[in-house]
Enzyme design. Structure first.
Site, PDB file in Angstrom:
ATOM      1  N   THR A 121      -0.167  48.820   9.326  1.00  0.00           N
ATOM      2  CA  THR A 121       1.013  49.640   9.587  1.00  0.00           C
ATOM      3  C   THR A 121       1.960  48.963  10.575  1.00  0.00           C
ATOM      4  O   THR A 121       1.515  48.183  11.431  1.00  0.00           O
ATOM      5  CB  THR A 121       0.555  50.998  10.156  1.00  0.00           C
ATOM      6  OG1 THR A 121       1.683  51.711  10.637  1.00  0.00           O
ATOM      7  CG2 THR A 121      -0.418  50.833  11.323  1.00  0.00           C
ATOM      8  N   ASP A 122       3.238  49.336  10.499  1.00  0.00           N
ATOM      9  CA  ASP A 122       4.203  48.829  11.486  1.00  0.00           C
ATOM     10  C   ASP A 122       3.969  49.437  12.867  1.00  0.00           C
ATOM     11  O   ASP A 122       4.515  48.946  13.868  1.00  0.00           O
ATOM     12  CB  ASP A 122       5.643  49.096  11.022  1.00  0.00           C
ATOM     13  CG  ASP A 122       5.963  50.571  10.793  1.00  0.00           C
ATOM     14  OD1 ASP A 122       5.071  51.425  10.930  1.00  0.00           O
ATOM     15  OD2 ASP A 122       7.135  50.867  10.467  1.00  0.00           O
ATOM     16  N   GLU A 123       3.155  50.504  12.930  1.00  0.00           N
ATOM     17  CA  GLU A 123       2.944  51.164  14.228  1.00  0.00           C
ATOM     18  C   GLU A 123       2.194  50.292  15.226  1.00  0.00           C
ATOM     19  O   GLU A 123       2.158  50.602  16.414  1.00  0.00           O
ATOM     20  CB  GLU A 123       2.180  52.475  14.037  1.00  0.00           C
ATOM     21  CG  GLU A 123       2.963  53.485  13.257  1.00  0.00           C
ATOM     22  CD  GLU A 123       2.368  54.874  13.330  1.00  0.00           C
ATOM     23  OE1 GLU A 123       1.505  55.118  14.200  1.00  0.00           O
ATOM     24  OE2 GLU A 123       2.759  55.705  12.510  1.00  0.00           O
ATOM     25  N   TYR A 148      -4.516  56.349  16.732  1.00  0.00           N
ATOM     26  CA  TYR A 148      -4.419  55.812  15.358  1.00  0.00           C
ATOM     27  C   TYR A 148      -3.903  54.378  15.367  1.00  0.00           C
ATOM     28  O   TYR A 148      -4.539  53.462  14.829  1.00  0.00           O
ATOM     29  CB  TYR A 148      -3.502  56.696  14.503  1.00  0.00           C
ATOM     30  CG  TYR A 148      -3.028  56.000  13.236  1.00  0.00           C
ATOM     31  CD1 TYR A 148      -3.924  55.659  12.223  1.00  0.00           C
ATOM     32  CD2 TYR A 148      -1.690  55.635  13.080  1.00  0.00           C
ATOM     33  CE1 TYR A 148      -3.498  54.981  11.080  1.00  0.00           C
ATOM     34  CE2 TYR A 148      -1.261  54.966  11.936  1.00  0.00           C
ATOM     35  CZ  TYR A 148      -2.167  54.641  10.948  1.00  0.00           C
ATOM     36  OH  TYR A 148      -1.752  53.970   9.824  1.00  0.00           O
ATOM     37  N   LYS A 152      -5.689  50.723  14.356  1.00  0.00           N
ATOM     38  CA  LYS A 152      -5.173  49.839  13.303  1.00  0.00           C
ATOM     39  C   LYS A 152      -4.880  48.451  13.889  1.00  0.00           C
ATOM     40  O   LYS A 152      -5.153  47.429  13.251  1.00  0.00           O
ATOM     41  CB  LYS A 152      -3.910  50.424  12.662  1.00  0.00           C
ATOM     42  CG  LYS A 152      -4.123  51.661  11.807  1.00  0.00           C
ATOM     43  CD  LYS A 152      -5.019  51.427  10.601  1.00  0.00           C
ATOM     44  CE  LYS A 152      -4.396  50.554   9.536  1.00  0.00           C
ATOM     45  NZ  LYS A 152      -5.231  50.492   8.309  1.00  0.00           N
TER      46      LYS A 152
HETATM   47  P1  NAD Z   1      -4.725  58.650   3.484  1.00  0.00           P
HETATM   48  O1  NAD Z   1      -5.204  59.351   4.703  1.00  0.00           O
HETATM   49  O2  NAD Z   1      -3.889  59.386   2.507  1.00  0.00           O
HETATM   50  O3  NAD Z   1      -5.974  58.052   2.674  1.00  0.00           O
HETATM   51  C1  NAD Z   1      -7.054  57.449   3.306  1.00  0.00           C
HETATM   52  C2  NAD Z   1      -8.212  57.383   2.300  1.00  0.00           C
HETATM   53  O4  NAD Z   1      -9.302  56.701   2.948  1.00  0.00           O
HETATM   54  C3  NAD Z   1      -8.735  58.752   1.882  1.00  0.00           C
HETATM   55  O5  NAD Z   1      -8.915  58.793   0.490  1.00  0.00           O
HETATM   56  C4  NAD Z   1     -10.054  58.889   2.616  1.00  0.00           C
HETATM   57  O6  NAD Z   1     -11.000  59.696   1.923  1.00  0.00           O
HETATM   58  C5  NAD Z   1     -10.493  57.440   2.715  1.00  0.00           C
HETATM   59  N1  NAD Z   1     -11.429  57.204   3.827  1.00  0.00           N
HETATM   60  C6  NAD Z   1     -11.275  57.588   5.116  1.00  0.00           C
HETATM   61  N2  NAD Z   1     -12.343  57.211   5.841  1.00  0.00           N
HETATM   62  C7  NAD Z   1     -13.159  56.518   4.999  1.00  0.00           C
HETATM   63  C8  NAD Z   1     -14.407  55.863   5.153  1.00  0.00           C
HETATM   64  N3  NAD Z   1     -15.031  55.841   6.341  1.00  0.00           N
HETATM   65  N4  NAD Z   1     -14.960  55.271   4.085  1.00  0.00           N
HETATM   66  C9  NAD Z   1     -14.344  55.300   2.858  1.00  0.00           C
HETATM   67  N5  NAD Z   1     -13.171  55.915   2.660  1.00  0.00           N
HETATM   68  C10 NAD Z   1     -12.591  56.526   3.716  1.00  0.00           C
HETATM   69  O7  NAD Z   1      -3.971  57.358   4.016  1.00  0.00           O
HETATM   70  P2  NAD Z   1      -2.703  56.590   3.420  1.00  0.00           P
HETATM   71  O8  NAD Z   1      -1.480  57.196   3.968  1.00  0.00           O
HETATM   72  O9  NAD Z   1      -2.877  56.441   1.965  1.00  0.00           O
HETATM   73  O10 NAD Z   1      -2.897  55.161   4.124  1.00  0.00           O
HETATM   74  C11 NAD Z   1      -3.666  54.158   3.490  1.00  0.00           C
HETATM   75  C12 NAD Z   1      -3.629  52.892   4.343  1.00  0.00           C
HETATM   76  O11 NAD Z   1      -2.274  52.458   4.490  1.00  0.00           O
HETATM   77  C13 NAD Z   1      -4.161  53.098   5.763  1.00  0.00           C
HETATM   78  O12 NAD Z   1      -4.873  51.938   6.128  1.00  0.00           O
HETATM   79  C14 NAD Z   1      -2.907  53.237   6.611  1.00  0.00           C
HETATM   80  O13 NAD Z   1      -3.138  52.793   7.926  1.00  0.00           O
HETATM   81  C15 NAD Z   1      -1.957  52.326   5.866  1.00  0.00           C
HETATM   82  N6  NAD Z   1      -0.522  52.640   5.998  1.00  0.00           N
HETATM   83  C16 NAD Z   1      -0.073  53.902   5.717  1.00  0.00           C
HETATM   84  C17 NAD Z   1       1.308  54.164   5.772  1.00  0.00           C
HETATM   85  C18 NAD Z   1       1.863  55.532   5.436  1.00  0.00           C
HETATM   86  O14 NAD Z   1       3.060  55.740   5.562  1.00  0.00           O
HETATM   87  N7  NAD Z   1       1.058  56.490   4.996  1.00  0.00           N
HETATM   88  C19 NAD Z   1       2.181  53.139   6.120  1.00  0.00           C
HETATM   89  C20 NAD Z   1       1.673  51.866   6.419  1.00  0.00           C
HETATM   90  C21 NAD Z   1       0.320  51.632   6.325  1.00  0.00           C
HETATM   91  O1  DAU Z   2       4.867  53.830  10.099  1.00  0.00           O
HETATM   92  C1  DAU Z   2       3.755  53.880   9.263  1.00  0.00           C
HETATM   93  C2  DAU Z   2       2.934  55.121   9.586  1.00  0.00           C
HETATM   94  O2  DAU Z   2       3.664  56.226   9.065  1.00  0.00           O
HETATM   95  C3  DAU Z   2       1.533  55.072   8.986  1.00  0.00           C
HETATM   96  O3  DAU Z   2       0.820  54.037   9.605  1.00  0.00           O
HETATM   97  C4  DAU Z   2       0.804  56.406   9.185  1.00  0.00           C
HETATM   98  O4  DAU Z   2      -0.450  56.367   8.529  1.00  0.00           O
HETATM   99  C5  DAU Z   2       1.655  57.504   8.586  1.00  0.00           C
HETATM  100  O5  DAU Z   2       1.043  58.765   8.814  1.00  0.00           O
HETATM  101  C6  DAU Z   2       3.044  57.484   9.215  1.00  0.00           C
HETATM  102  O6  DAU Z   2       2.976  57.824  10.611  1.00  0.00           O
HETATM  103  P1  DAU Z   2       4.024  58.860  11.289  1.00  0.00           P
HETATM  104  O7  DAU Z   2       3.401  59.430  12.480  1.00  0.00           O
HETATM  105  O8  DAU Z   2       5.367  58.216  11.401  1.00  0.00           O
HETATM  106  O9  DAU Z   2       4.113  59.937  10.060  1.00  0.00           O
HETATM  107  P2  DAU Z   2       4.166  61.535  10.018  1.00  0.00           P
HETATM  108  O10 DAU Z   2       4.366  61.897   8.592  1.00  0.00           O
HETATM  109  O11 DAU Z   2       3.043  62.168  10.745  1.00  0.00           O
HETATM  110  O12 DAU Z   2       5.499  61.874  10.834  1.00  0.00           O
HETATM  111  C7  DAU Z   2       6.745  61.271  10.515  1.00  0.00           C
HETATM  112  C8  DAU Z   2       7.739  61.695  11.585  1.00  0.00           C
HETATM  113  O13 DAU Z   2       8.010  63.089  11.453  1.00  0.00           O
HETATM  114  C9  DAU Z   2       7.242  61.509  13.001  1.00  0.00           C
HETATM  115  O14 DAU Z   2       8.348  61.136  13.823  1.00  0.00           O
HETATM  116  C10 DAU Z   2       6.732  62.904  13.409  1.00  0.00           C
HETATM  117  C11 DAU Z   2       7.680  63.818  12.657  1.00  0.00           C
HETATM  118  N1  DAU Z   2       7.145  65.109  12.217  1.00  0.00           N
HETATM  119  C12 DAU Z   2       5.945  65.156  11.570  1.00  0.00           C
HETATM  120  C13 DAU Z   2       5.453  66.349  11.083  1.00  0.00           C
HETATM  121  C14 DAU Z   2       4.119  66.415  10.365  1.00  0.00           C
HETATM  122  C15 DAU Z   2       7.915  66.262  12.369  1.00  0.00           C
HETATM  123  O15 DAU Z   2       9.035  66.227  12.951  1.00  0.00           O
HETATM  124  N2  DAU Z   2       7.436  67.442  11.884  1.00  0.00           N
HETATM  125  C16 DAU Z   2       6.238  67.538  11.234  1.00  0.00           C
HETATM  126  O16 DAU Z   2       5.872  68.656  10.796  1.00  0.00           O
END
Ligand code: NAD
Ligand code: DAU
Length: 332
Positions: A121-123, A148, A152
């Site tokens: 992630t960019d975080e 989190y 990562k």
């Molecule tokens: P998600 O929470 O939707 O999915 C995570 C999946 O991993 C789930 O299916 C869960 O059951 C599985 N899991 C969790 N713990 C596990 C374990 N111990 N063993 C096996 N499986 C397990 O997450 P996502 O949003 O799809 O993110 C996927 C990946 O991409 C993560 O590594 C996250 O850090 C990265 N990422 C997410 C975003 C975003 O915007 N969501 C952006 C950049 C990177």
């Molecule tokens: O940048 C990549 C990351 O983006 C991933 O690594 C994470 O897995 C993914 O969850 C996401 O992280 P954020 O914390 O940015 O995503 P989230 O959807 O939780 O929130 C997005 C923004 O919206 C954040 O600034 C918090 C805000 N927010 C979130 C919720 C759930 C609100 O204002 N209201 C809400 O109800």
């Protein structure tokens, strides 16, 4: 044709990636997923069983991981605890899955000499000021804020160490905020869409000025496949689609698309340590590997996402009450 082990393939991004693999490649896919609250087998249910095999299990289970890695040509590692708010309430599963789980996979990949792609992630780079002209690049120092993002960051550093110390054939990608189908309703965009469907006003943390850099999840998947196929071992690639928007703008757009007044939202308590702004410079991926986003129009992507949640209520409805109950406990 080869066999890819996809961890976390029943989650949001992992399941979209598996769909893309089935549509665009000949690979056989083995999904390893624990099916935590965030995983859903239904996200994979329409895929052909001769192409996709599902194994329910934990990436921390060294014996199971070893058996699956032994028959894989490459590993694409998505599995993680992924939600910042959960990591503030209970960091432990984040340390276990994101750090110990990644370590377990790395050791199996080292033993079998398996190509490894780590999805991150960019975080890990922390946050930027709203008016900072800079964006994150591959050389930005790590400065994570939350449990989190720090786990990562730790997992990224483990991958880098396995490349340098053991010659592991690994690549890393760090992507910005994804949106699209199959995203859990705890996350910002699906939470607000499903709230509006339920007649509940969207919830903005703090003043809503925080900025996220949105990318359609299919663009993320295509970028990961590109890196897997053409990325240089040992390299990191940032993935982003120039999609910076304030949270307030995103909520207003969702409300407009859904036929509600654009100001029909509530401000709620801010997230502790809330990162202000993320922004990705993906020049390296674009120039060295030729990737480009296919969904540059954020509003059009959001309209399609709203349609998907309207059309797929049986997919998200079982998650909704529990997600909102969790938010109610923290004043969100
Ligand atoms: P998600 O929470 O939707 O999915 C995570 C999946 O991993 C789930 O299916 C869960 O059951 C599985 N899991 C969790 N713990 C596990 C374990 N111990 N063993 C096996 N499986 C397990 O997450 P996502 O949003 O799809 O993110 C996927 C990946 O991409 C993560 O590594 C996250 O850090 C990265 N990422 C997410 C975003 C975003 O915007 N969501 C952006 C950049 C990177
Ligand atoms: O940048 C990549 C990351 O983006 C991933 O690594 C994470 O897995 C993914 O969850 C996401 O992280 P954020 O914390 O940015 O995503 P989230 O959807 O939780 O929130 C997005 C923004 O919206 C954040 O600034 C918090 C805000 N927010 C979130 C919720 C759930 C609100 O204002 N209201 C809400 O109800």
């Amino acid at each position: 044709m080869s066999t890819l082990l996809v961890t976390g393939g029943a989650g949001f991004i992992g399941s979209n990636f598996v769909h893309l693999l089935v549509e665009r490649t000949e690979h056989r896919v083995v999904v390893l997923d624990k099916l935590t609250y965030a995983g859903s087998y239904a996200s994979l249910a329409d895929l052909p069983p001769d192409r996709v095999c599902f194994v329910r299990g934990d990436i921390c289970d060294a014996s199971l991981v070893n058996d699956l890695v032994a028959v894989a040509d490459a590993i694409v590692h998505f599995a993680a605890e992924s939600h910042n708010d959960n990591s503030l309430a209970n960091p432990r599963p984040f340390v276990e899955t994101n750090i110990v789980g990644t370590y377990t996979l790395l050791e199996a990949a080292r033993k079998h000499g398996t190509r490894f792609h780590h999805v991150s992630t960019d975080e890990v780079y922390g946050d930027l000021e709203l008016d900072d002209p800079e964006r994150f690049t591959e050389t930005t120092p790590y400065h994570p804020s939350s449990p989190y993002s720090s786990t990562k960051a730790g997992s990224d550093l483990l991958v880098r160490a396995w490349v340098r110390s053991f010659g592991l054939r690994a690549t890393i990608s760090n992507c910005s905020n994804n949106y699209g189908p199959y995203q859990h309703v705890e996350k910002f965009i699906p939470r607000q869409i499903t709230n509006v469907i339920d007649g509940v006003r969207p919830r903005l943390y703090g003043r809503g000025l925080n900025v996220r850099d949105w990318i359609h999840t299919e663009d993320h998947s295509a970028a990961v496949l590109t890196i897997l196929e053409r990325g240089a071992v040992g390299e990191t690639y940032l993935i982003g689609a120039d999609g910076e928007r304030s949270n307030r703008d995103v909520v207003r757009t969702i409300l407009e698309i859904m036929g509600e007044p654009a100001d029909a939202y509530e401000h709620v308590a801010d997230r502790p340590g809330h990162d202000l702004r993320y922004a990705i410079d993906s020049t390296k991926l674009r120039t060295e590997l030729g990737w480009a986003p296919q969904y540059p129009d954020f509003r059009a992507g959001l309209e399609a996402t709203v349609r998907w949640y309207r059309d797929n209520e049986p997919w998200w409805r079982p998650q909704k009450a529990a997600a909102e109950a969790k938010y109610a406990r923290t004043g969100h």
